[in-house]
Design an enzyme around this catalytic site. Structure first.
Site, PDB file in Angstrom:
ATOM      1  N   ARG A 171       0.813  -1.218   0.000  1.00 33.08           N
ATOM      2  CA  ARG A 171       0.000   0.000   0.000  1.00 33.08           C
ATOM      3  C   ARG A 171       0.849   1.272   0.000  1.00 33.08           C
ATOM      4  O   ARG A 171       0.497   2.271   0.613  1.00 33.08           O
ATOM      5  CB  ARG A 171      -0.967   0.026   1.199  1.00 33.08           C
ATOM      6  CG  ARG A 171      -1.927  -1.148   1.270  1.00 33.08           C
ATOM      7  CD  ARG A 171      -2.934  -1.144   0.116  1.00 33.08           C
ATOM      8  NE  ARG A 171      -3.762  -2.350   0.186  1.00 33.08           N
ATOM      9  CZ  ARG A 171      -3.478  -3.487  -0.434  1.00 33.08           C
ATOM     10  NH1 ARG A 171      -2.383  -3.589  -1.177  1.00 33.08           N
ATOM     11  NH2 ARG A 171      -4.272  -4.526  -0.327  1.00 33.08           N
ATOM     12  N   SER A 220     -10.713   0.355   3.928  1.00 32.04           N
ATOM     13  CA  SER A 220      -9.858  -0.235   4.967  1.00 32.04           C
ATOM     14  C   SER A 220      -9.068   0.859   5.676  1.00 32.04           C
ATOM     15  O   SER A 220      -8.349   1.617   5.047  1.00 32.04           O
ATOM     16  CB  SER A 220      -8.894  -1.247   4.355  1.00 32.04           C
ATOM     17  OG  SER A 220      -9.600  -2.350   3.836  1.00 32.04           O
ATOM     18  N   GLU A 290      -3.908   3.065   6.770  1.00 29.60           N
ATOM     19  CA  GLU A 290      -3.960   2.872   5.320  1.00 29.60           C
ATOM     20  C   GLU A 290      -4.654   4.062   4.673  1.00 29.60           C
ATOM     21  O   GLU A 290      -4.305   4.489   3.581  1.00 29.60           O
ATOM     22  CB  GLU A 290      -4.698   1.570   4.968  1.00 29.60           C
ATOM     23  CG  GLU A 290      -4.757   1.292   3.481  1.00 29.60           C
ATOM     24  CD  GLU A 290      -5.259  -0.102   3.151  1.00 29.60           C
ATOM     25  OE1 GLU A 290      -5.888  -0.251   2.084  1.00 29.60           O
ATOM     26  OE2 GLU A 290      -5.019  -1.042   3.933  1.00 29.60           O
TER      27      GLU A 290
END
Length: 297
Positions: A171, A220, A290
């Site tokens: 990510r 998320s 995130e």
């Protein structure tokens, strides 16, 4: 910043533009300026003539983002229809505009018989965001399919970066600060359109069953730590349903924060930090955000 200091544009330039309507959480402050370029030339000319001290940030669908209540300094760039085209350029490769959605990319791939990009169906964002964040879900990641991308640097220069140049990790990429992804090439593999459609439907059903898609959320919230699932750590720390102001940890999926209707971005961020502290105290593990958090507090 006075309007006279801003370059002339062919697209749309708005001062003190509310960003809450443009992000999934439906919370947050204003952008000093919101620029929606008419095309690539308009974007490059604007950046070329803009004071180099003025910060620039790209905004996609605003799905994985907290815009803080104090708003965003400088210019927020939002790519529109001119940057949303997707087409197959050979039997297994797609050329995608930076403003194209994951649904459009995966659907175009299906129609062209290109498998391997179905996971983009489940990520509520744009190609530019996927490339920057190494977007992934259901076993796939952008690093696995990206060939290269076209990026407009803060200097206005257009460069093509191969996948290796982004130095992808989980990510995360090393895309230069202020850079805007205007296009990307994704390579999949030959597949049967009906099988691709079936996989997309499987992913959509799994997502519907497990995630609070009908809520104002940001996707998320935390990265999965090595060897762990973030939602399990959050749940074990007793955070399911936890609230701060109008923000709540989803009862359906504990790695999602939701705006129940009245949350400020401060509420949402404070709730996330509370969850991080509780997980640290319970499991000794530091959760990393995130969701990207931007702007003035």
């Amino acid at each position: 910043m006075m309007a006279t200091t801003m370059p002339r544009v062919a697209g749309k330039l708005t001062a003190q533009a509310p960003l809450a309507p443009l992000v999934w959480f439906k919370a947050g402050g204003k952008a000093d300026w919101l620029f929606e370029p008419k095309d690539l030339a308009d974007l490059q000319a604007f950046l070329r003539d803009l004071d180099p001290e003025v910060p620039v940030m790209a905004l996609g669908l605003g799905s994985n983002l907290i815009v803080r209540d104090g708003g965003v300094s400088g210019v927020v760039v939002r790519l529109g229809k001119a940057f949303a085209k997707v087409e197959a350029i050979d039997a297994v490769t797609l050329s995608c505009g930076g403003g194209a959605s994951g649904i459009l990319v995966s659907s175009t791939a299906r129609d062209a018989g290109i498998a391997g990009v179905e996971f983009l169906r489940s990520i509520p964002g744009t190609v530019g965001g996927f490339v920057r964040m190494n977007g992934g879900a259901y076993g796939g990641e952008v690093k696995d399919i990206l060939v290269d991308c076209d990026v407009v640097l803060r200097t206005s220069e257009l460069v093509t970066l191969p996948v290796e140049a982004l130095r992808y990790t989980y990510r995360h990429s090393e895309l230069p600060a202020g850079a805007i992804v205007v296009a990307a090439r994704f390579r999949g593999r030959a597949g049967d359109p009906s099988a691709i459609q079936a996989e997309m439907e499987r992913i959509a059903a799994a997502r519907e069953a497990s995630q609070p898609l009908r809520s104002k959320t940001g996707g998320s919230t935390f990265k999965n730590p090595e060897g762990h699932k973030a939602w399990q750590l959050v749940d074990a720390a007793g955070c399911r349903g936890l609230t701060v102001g109008g923000a709540q940890v989803s009862e359906k999926h504990t790695n999602f924060l939701i705006n129940t209707g009245t949350a400020t971005s401060t509420d949402i961020e404070e709730l996330g930090e509370t969850v991080r502290r509780r997980v640290q105290d319970k499991a000794g593990i530091t959760l990393e955000w995130e969701i990207q958090r931007v702007g003035r507090k």
